[in-house]
Design a protein around this motif. Structure first.
Motif, short mmCIF file in Angstrom:
data_model
loop_
_atom_site.label_atom_id
_atom_site.label_comp_id
_atom_site.label_asym_id
_atom_site.label_seq_id
_atom_site.Cartn_x
_atom_site.Cartn_y
_atom_site.Cartn_z
N ILE A 148 -89.94 53.55 28.78
CA ILE A 148 -90.78 54.44 29.57
C ILE A 148 -90.34 55.87 29.35
O ILE A 148 -89.15 56.16 29.15
N LEU A 149 -91.30 56.77 29.35
CA LEU A 149 -91.02 58.20 29.21
C LEU A 149 -90.64 58.80 30.56
O LEU A 149 -91.19 58.41 31.60
N ASP A 150 -89.72 59.74 30.55
CA ASP A 150 -89.40 60.48 31.76
C ASP A 150 -90.63 61.28 32.20
O ASP A 150 -91.41 61.74 31.35
N PRO A 151 -90.85 61.46 33.50
CA PRO A 151 -92.00 62.26 33.95
C PRO A 151 -92.02 63.66 33.36
O PRO A 151 -93.09 64.26 33.20
N ASP A 152 -90.84 64.21 33.03
CA ASP A 152 -90.75 65.54 32.44
C ASP A 152 -90.41 65.46 30.95
O ASP A 152 -89.73 66.34 30.41
N TYR A 153 -90.90 64.42 30.29
CA TYR A 153 -90.57 64.20 28.88
C TYR A 153 -90.91 65.41 28.02
O TYR A 153 -90.17 65.75 27.08
N ALA A 154 -92.01 66.10 28.31
CA ALA A 154 -92.44 67.22 27.48
C ALA A 154 -91.38 68.31 27.39
O ALA A 154 -91.28 69.01 26.38
N SER A 155 -90.54 68.43 28.43
CA SER A 155 -89.51 69.47 28.42
C SER A 155 -88.10 68.93 28.16
O SER A 155 -87.28 69.61 27.55
#
Length: 339
Positions: free
Chosen positions: A116-123
């Motif tokens: 699963i990706l972290d909710p703040d994956y983009a940063s």
């Protein structure tokens, strides 16, 4: 010729009639909208992205339509729509076998269970992986930093270990989801062999039979198996306990990570983004028929948790249908469990 009162009466009648027609037309419009809400099947084209996937367990759709997914045997793969190709970005060495006391080996369900990706994956470029390392008898939740290309295993931060037995199969869980407060929920199976229980509850209390007794895990307040855990990951790779879990932190003989207990094999999880209610599917045992001396037939379940709770396994199944206590040594049944 109409007098003023007559004209007023006619105007009122006309207004009522017009109002009824407006309501009728509105209903027709609503009906048309309702029918249009389901698009025609010929407006869609099915496109096969990849074939011959090997036990895919969980996937994440990323920016630009890329798909990251985990295969149980250890491969983490990325599909890129720009190239229409599948790339292996990591190949984890995972434990997949169970070794019995007589050194007999069998393939189990353990391995690479979820991603699963972290909710703040983009940063922050963090991803979480739940897997069964070969080096220890645990199922491990780890965080990795992944920006592009291959996954750098050196970035692993071990967040949480779930101790397991690897003598007899099965039930691992592995579903993961973040709620609106960025708490991570993780499902774990009861790590219990059920085939010796004739399709009823596995509560074999004989010495040496712990792999066949789900009371050690699902029914145990001090064990992380057979649960849905809820933690809040922190930036340094540790975690804190959010308010509202089943047992307040510091309660003797409990684990504060537990959100729900009494689970057999909770599979994929989902969160209602408005209410924060948790939903999941629960895989049941294989008993086709009930028995007066043992208990109810088997059921798969769809469950909802509006708050933390105990969901009954291995003492109950379905809508709190009770099993009987059963002594595997004497093969005698006792009383029904009391919900």
């Amino acid at each position: 010729m109409l007098n003023s009162n007559s004209r007023e009466f006619v105007i009122k009648i006309n207004l009522i009639t017009a109002s009824k027609w407006l309501c009728f037309l509105s209903l027709l419009q609503f009906s048309a909208v309702a029918q249009d809400a389901k698009p025609e099947s010929n407006r869609f084209t099915k496109v096969v992205l990849a074939q011959k996937l090997e036990e895919p367990m969980q996937f994440q759709v990323m920016e630009g339509g890329k798909v990251l997914y985990a295969e149980r045997k250890g491969k983490l793969k990325l599909y890129d729509p720009a190239t229409n190709k599948m790339e292996v970005i990591a190949d984890l060495q995972v434990s997949r076998e169970y070794v019995k006391k007589k050194s007999e080996r069998e393939e189990g369900e353990d391995g690479l269970q979820g991603v699963i990706l972290d909710p703040d994956y983009a940063s922050n470029h963090w991803i979480y992986i739940f897997y069964s390392p070969k080096s220890a008898s645990v199922n491990r939740l780890s965080r990795f930093t992944w920006k592009s290309g291959k996954l750098n295993m050196a970035t692993e931060k071990k967040v949480l270990d779930v101790p397991v037995q690897r003598e007899e199969c099965c039930h691992v869980g592995g579903g993961m989801v973040f709620d609106k407060d960025k708490n991570l929920l993780l499902s774990t199976g009861d790590n219990t062999y059920s085939k010796s229980s004739d399709g009823f509850t596995p509560i074999d209390e004989r010495p040496g039979a712990a792999p066949r007794d789900a009371q050690k895990s699902s029914g145990n307040t001090n064990d992380l198996r057979g649960k849905i855990l809820r933690i809040h990951p922190e930036a340094d790779g540790t975690y804190t306990i959010p308010e509202g879990n089943l047992f307040p932190k510091g309660t003797p003989n409990t684990r504060p990570e537990i959100y729900t207990m009494g689970n057999r094999n909770p599979w994929r999880l989902t969160i209602d983004s408005r209410t924060n209610w948790l939903y999941w599917g629960e895989v049941g045992p294989d008993g086709a028929n009930g028995s007066e001396s043992r208990g109810p037939r088997s059921y798969d379940e769809f469950n909802i948790a509006k708050k933390a709770g105990n969901y009954g396994w291995p003492y109950f199944i379905g809508d709190n249908q009770a099993y009987r206590y059963y002594d595997f040594a004497t093969k005698k049944s006792g009383e029904l469990y009391d919900a």
